[in-house]
Scaffold this motif. Structure first.
Motif, PDB file in Angstrom:
ATOM      1  N   PRO A  41     -26.708 -10.487   9.404  1.00 33.76           N
ATOM      2  CA  PRO A  41     -27.639  -9.916  10.391  1.00 33.76           C
ATOM      3  C   PRO A  41     -27.670 -10.758  11.666  1.00 33.76           C
ATOM      4  O   PRO A  41     -27.391 -11.966  11.633  1.00 33.76           O
ATOM      5  CB  PRO A  41     -28.990  -9.971   9.660  1.00 33.76           C
ATOM      6  N   PRO A  42     -27.995 -10.147  12.791  1.00 33.92           N
ATOM      7  CA  PRO A  42     -28.027 -10.895  14.054  1.00 33.92           C
ATOM      8  C   PRO A  42     -28.965 -12.100  13.976  1.00 33.92           C
ATOM      9  O   PRO A  42     -30.063 -12.019  13.422  1.00 33.92           O
ATOM     10  CB  PRO A  42     -28.546  -9.866  15.065  1.00 33.92           C
ATOM     11  N   MET A  43     -28.494 -13.204  14.543  1.00 31.71           N
ATOM     12  CA  MET A  43     -29.282 -14.438  14.630  1.00 31.71           C
ATOM     13  C   MET A  43     -29.543 -14.712  16.115  1.00 31.71           C
ATOM     14  O   MET A  43     -28.727 -15.343  16.788  1.00 31.71           O
ATOM     15  CB  MET A  43     -28.523 -15.610  14.009  1.00 31.71           C
ATOM     16  N   PRO A  44     -30.659 -14.259  16.643  1.00 30.63           N
ATOM     17  CA  PRO A  44     -30.892 -14.405  18.086  1.00 30.63           C
ATOM     18  C   PRO A  44     -31.091 -15.841  18.547  1.00 30.63           C
ATOM     19  O   PRO A  44     -30.882 -16.133  19.725  1.00 30.63           O
ATOM     20  CB  PRO A  44     -32.178 -13.585  18.320  1.00 30.63           C
ATOM     21  N   TRP A  45     -31.529 -16.719  17.606  1.00 34.03           N
ATOM     22  CA  TRP A  45     -31.797 -18.097  18.030  1.00 34.03           C
ATOM     23  C   TRP A  45     -30.718 -19.046  17.535  1.00 34.03           C
ATOM     24  O   TRP A  45     -30.602 -19.307  16.349  1.00 34.03           O
ATOM     25  CB  TRP A  45     -33.166 -18.581  17.537  1.00 34.03           C
ATOM     26  N   GLY A  46     -29.927 -19.540  18.472  1.00 37.88           N
ATOM     27  CA  GLY A  46     -28.975 -20.601  18.178  1.00 37.88           C
ATOM     28  C   GLY A  46     -29.276 -21.780  19.075  1.00 37.88           C
ATOM     29  O   GLY A  46     -29.665 -21.618  20.241  1.00 37.88           O
ATOM     30  N   ILE A  47     -29.087 -22.989  18.546  1.00 38.53           N
ATOM     31  CA  ILE A  47     -29.399 -24.184  19.319  1.00 38.53           C
ATOM     32  C   ILE A  47     -28.491 -25.321  18.870  1.00 38.53           C
ATOM     33  O   ILE A  47     -28.264 -25.503  17.672  1.00 38.53           O
ATOM     34  CB  ILE A  47     -30.896 -24.564  19.167  1.00 38.53           C
ATOM     35  N   ASN A  48     -27.939 -26.047  19.817  1.00 37.89           N
ATOM     36  CA  ASN A  48     -27.067 -27.158  19.496  1.00 37.89           C
ATOM     37  C   ASN A  48     -27.887 -28.410  19.195  1.00 37.89           C
ATOM     38  O   ASN A  48     -29.059 -28.513  19.568  1.00 37.89           O
ATOM     39  CB  ASN A  48     -26.078 -27.412  20.624  1.00 37.89           C
ATOM     40  N   ARG A  49     -27.258 -29.353  18.523  1.00 42.19           N
ATOM     41  CA  ARG A  49     -27.973 -30.501  17.968  1.00 42.19           C
ATOM     42  C   ARG A  49     -28.754 -31.291  19.031  1.00 42.19           C
ATOM     43  O   ARG A  49     -29.916 -31.634  18.827  1.00 42.19           O
ATOM     44  CB  ARG A  49     -26.982 -31.416  17.252  1.00 42.19           C
ATOM     45  N   SER A  50     -28.119 -31.576  20.156  1.00 39.24           N
ATOM     46  CA  SER A  50     -28.784 -32.409  21.167  1.00 39.24           C
ATOM     47  C   SER A  50     -29.957 -31.703  21.829  1.00 39.24           C
ATOM     48  O   SER A  50     -30.786 -32.339  22.484  1.00 39.24           O
ATOM     49  CB  SER A  50     -27.772 -32.828  22.245  1.00 39.24           C
ATOM     50  N   GLU A  51     -30.032 -30.376  21.665  1.00 39.67           N
ATOM     51  CA  GLU A  51     -31.113 -29.609  22.295  1.00 39.67           C
ATOM     52  C   GLU A  51     -32.375 -29.545  21.441  1.00 39.67           C
ATOM     53  O   GLU A  51     -33.452 -29.194  21.946  1.00 39.67           O
ATOM     54  CB  GLU A  51     -30.635 -28.174  22.559  1.00 39.67           C
ATOM     55  N   ILE A  52     -32.245 -29.864  20.161  1.00 42.23           N
ATOM     56  CA  ILE A  52     -33.357 -29.633  19.247  1.00 42.23           C
ATOM     57  C   ILE A  52     -34.616 -30.402  19.643  1.00 42.23           C
ATOM     58  O   ILE A  52     -35.692 -29.819  19.831  1.00 42.23           O
ATOM     59  CB  ILE A  52     -32.942 -29.981  17.803  1.00 42.23           C
ATOM     60  N   GLU A  53     -34.509 -31.716  19.744  1.00 39.90           N
ATOM     61  CA  GLU A  53     -35.726 -32.501  19.993  1.00 39.90           C
ATOM     62  C   GLU A  53     -36.387 -32.159  21.318  1.00 39.90           C
ATOM     63  O   GLU A  53     -37.608 -31.890  21.346  1.00 39.90           O
ATOM     64  CB  GLU A  53     -35.447 -33.999  19.899  1.00 39.90           C
ATOM     65  N   PRO A  54     -35.666 -32.129  22.451  1.00 36.24           N
ATOM     66  CA  PRO A  54     -36.355 -31.776  23.698  1.00 36.24           C
ATOM     67  C   PRO A  54     -36.943 -30.366  23.681  1.00 36.24           C
ATOM     68  O   PRO A  54     -38.011 -30.127  24.253  1.00 36.24           O
ATOM     69  CB  PRO A  54     -35.266 -31.936  24.770  1.00 36.24           C
ATOM     70  N   THR A  55     -36.261 -29.440  23.014  1.00 30.45           N
ATOM     71  CA  THR A  55     -36.779 -28.075  22.944  1.00 30.45           C
ATOM     72  C   THR A  55     -38.085 -28.032  22.167  1.00 30.45           C
ATOM     73  O   THR A  55     -39.077 -27.437  22.612  1.00 30.45           O
ATOM     74  CB  THR A  55     -35.745 -27.139  22.303  1.00 30.45           C
ATOM     75  N   LEU A  56     -38.109 -28.668  21.000  1.00 30.12           N
ATOM     76  CA  LEU A  56     -39.324 -28.668  20.185  1.00 30.12           C
ATOM     77  C   LEU A  56     -40.480 -29.338  20.913  1.00 30.12           C
ATOM     78  O   LEU A  56     -41.625 -28.867  20.865  1.00 30.12           O
ATOM     79  CB  LEU A  56     -39.060 -29.363  18.851  1.00 30.12           C
ATOM     80  N   ARG A  57     -40.195 -30.429  21.582  1.00 29.71           N
ATOM     81  CA  ARG A  57     -41.276 -31.132  22.301  1.00 29.71           C
ATOM     82  C   ARG A  57     -41.782 -30.333  23.490  1.00 29.71           C
ATOM     83  O   ARG A  57     -42.939 -30.490  23.899  1.00 29.71           O
ATOM     84  CB  ARG A  57     -40.790 -32.517  22.734  1.00 29.71           C
ATOM     85  N   SER A  58     -40.954 -29.446  24.035  1.00 26.36           N
ATOM     86  CA  SER A  58     -41.420 -28.576  25.115  1.00 26.36           C
ATOM     87  C   SER A  58     -42.271 -27.429  24.584  1.00 26.36           C
ATOM     88  O   SER A  58     -43.058 -26.838  25.327  1.00 26.36           O
ATOM     89  CB  SER A  58     -40.225 -28.024  25.908  1.00 26.36           C
ATOM     90  N   TRP A  59     -42.109 -27.116  23.289  1.00 30.20           N
ATOM     91  CA  TRP A  59     -42.842 -26.018  22.690  1.00 30.20           C
ATOM     92  C   TRP A  59     -44.215 -26.419  22.160  1.00 30.20           C
ATOM     93  O   TRP A  59     -45.150 -25.626  22.175  1.00 30.20           O
ATOM     94  CB  TRP A  59     -42.044 -25.431  21.523  1.00 30.20           C
ATOM     95  N   ALA A  60     -44.319 -27.630  21.627  1.00 29.49           N
ATOM     96  CA  ALA A  60     -45.544 -27.996  20.899  1.00 29.49           C
ATOM     97  C   ALA A  60     -45.735 -29.505  20.931  1.00 29.49           C
ATOM     98  O   ALA A  60     -44.831 -30.268  21.312  1.00 29.49           O
ATOM     99  CB  ALA A  60     -45.448 -27.513  19.446  1.00 29.49           C
TER     100      ALA A  60
END
Length: 269
Positions: free
Chosen positions: A207-226
Motif C-alpha cells: 500500500p502507498p506509504m506517503p511518509w518517507g524520511i531519511n535518517r539525518s532528517e529524523i531528529e530535526p523533523t521530530l523536534r520541529s513537530w513536538a
C-alpha cells in the motif's frame, strides 16, 4: 479446526505480511523469536502467505526484537506502566514479554483488525482492545493518568500523510509528557516507490506509504513537530545468508545508511 479467512485488504492486510515474516523466524530452530501464540495464529489463518509475500524474511522479526527489548526495559523500570500499541494487528509482544501483573496493555487498531485479533487474543482487565484509528484521539482517554506510558507504532506512520503523523505526535507529546514513543520509518526513495505502485510479488502490491524520511532528517523533523527530550535511532538488521552479509557491509556506507529503514525512540519533554 476450520481455518479462518482473514478477508483483509489495503493497509490492514499488511498485518499478514509482518505475521508471515515473524512466523518464518519462530518456526526455525535457529530463529530470532520464540512465540507459540504467533505460530498458532499463523497456522490458523486460511491465507496463502507465500503467494502474496514470497518466502519469509527476517526483517520484521528483527523489528519485533527491537520493540520487545525496549518494552522489557520499560517494564523493568516501571512495572505498573501503561503500554499503548498503535496499529498492533496480530503482533504478540505480550506473549513474549513477562510482566509482574501490574502493567496495563492497550491495543488501538481499526475495527476490522481488532475483529481478527480477537479470534485469537481475548482482551481482559489488563489487556484492553480499542477499536479506533490511531488518529482518533479518543484512545487518549483509555490511558489512566499518573502512570508511566510507552507508546509503540510498528508499521504505521509510513502509511499516514506526514501532516497527520506530525499532528498525532504533537498531540501525544502534549497529553503524555515524559512518555516514550517507539516507531519505525522508511526512507524517501521507498515512499516514492510505493506511491507509484511497488509490487512485492505479482499478487501483492505494498500500500502507498506517503511518509518517507531519511535518517539525518529524523531528529530535526521530530523536534520541529513536538517538545522532545531525547531521540535514539536503531538499525534494522538482516541476520543470515548472503543478503545479511551484503546488507551488513552496505549499511556501513554513509550513503546507504542514510537511505535504509530504521527505528526511532523519542522521549517527550
Amino acid at each position: 479446526m476450520d481455518k479462518i479467512a482473514p478477508n483483509l485488504t489495503g493497509v490492514p492486510e499488511t498485518m499478514l505480511w509482518t505475521l508471515h515474516n515473524r512466523a518464518g523466524e519462530a518456526l526455525r530452530e535457529d530463529g530470532l523469536l520464540r512465540d507459540e501464540k504467533l505460530v498458532e495464529i499463523y497456522r490458523a489463518l486460511d491465507y496463502d502467505y507465500e503467494a502474496s509475500f514470497g518466502a519469509a524474511q527476517p526483517s520484521h522479526a528483527n523489528r519485533a526484537l527491537v520493540f520487545d527489548n525496549a518494552l522489557r526495559a520499560f517494564l523493568a523500570a516501571y512495572p505498573d506502566g501503561v503500554i499503548v500499541n498503535l496499529g498492533e494487528g496480530l503482533e504478540t509482544h505480550r506473549f513474549r514479554i513477562a510482566d509482574t501483573g501490574e502493567a496495563l496493555w492497550i491495543t488501538v487498531d481499526l475495527p476490522e483488525s481488532i475483529a481478527i485479533r480477537e479470534r485469537f487474543i481475548e482482551p481482559d482487565a489488563r489487556h484492553r482492545h480499542v477499536s479506533l484509528s490511531a488518529l482518533d484521539r479518543r484512545w487518549f482517554d483509555e490511558v489512566p493518568p499518573g502512570r508511566p506510558v510507552f507508546i509503540t507504532a510498528q508499521g504505521l506512520f509510513m502509511y499516514l500523510p506526514p501532516e497527520e503523523t506530525a499532528e498525532l505526535i504533537r498531540d501525544m507529546a502534549r497529553r503524555f509528557p515524559k512518555a516514550s514513543l517507539l516507531f519505525d520509518h522508511v526512507p524517501r526513495w521507498l515512499s516514492k516507490a510505493t506511491l507509484k505502485g511497488h509490487a512485492l510479488t505479482p499478487n501483492f502490491t505494498i500500500p502507498p506509504m506517503p511518509w518517507g524520511i531519511n535518517r539525518s532528517e529524523i531528529e530535526p523533523t521530530l523536534r520541529s513537530w513536538a517538545a522532545i527530550e531525547t531521540v535514539e535511532i536503531f538499525d534494522y538488521r538482516v541476520y543470515r545468508g548472503w543478503r545479511g552479509r551484503l546488507f551488513g557491509w552496505l549499511s556501513r556506507l554513509a550513503f546507504i545508511r542514510e537511505r535504509v529503514p530504521a527505528i526511532t525512540r523519542v522521549t517527550f519533554a
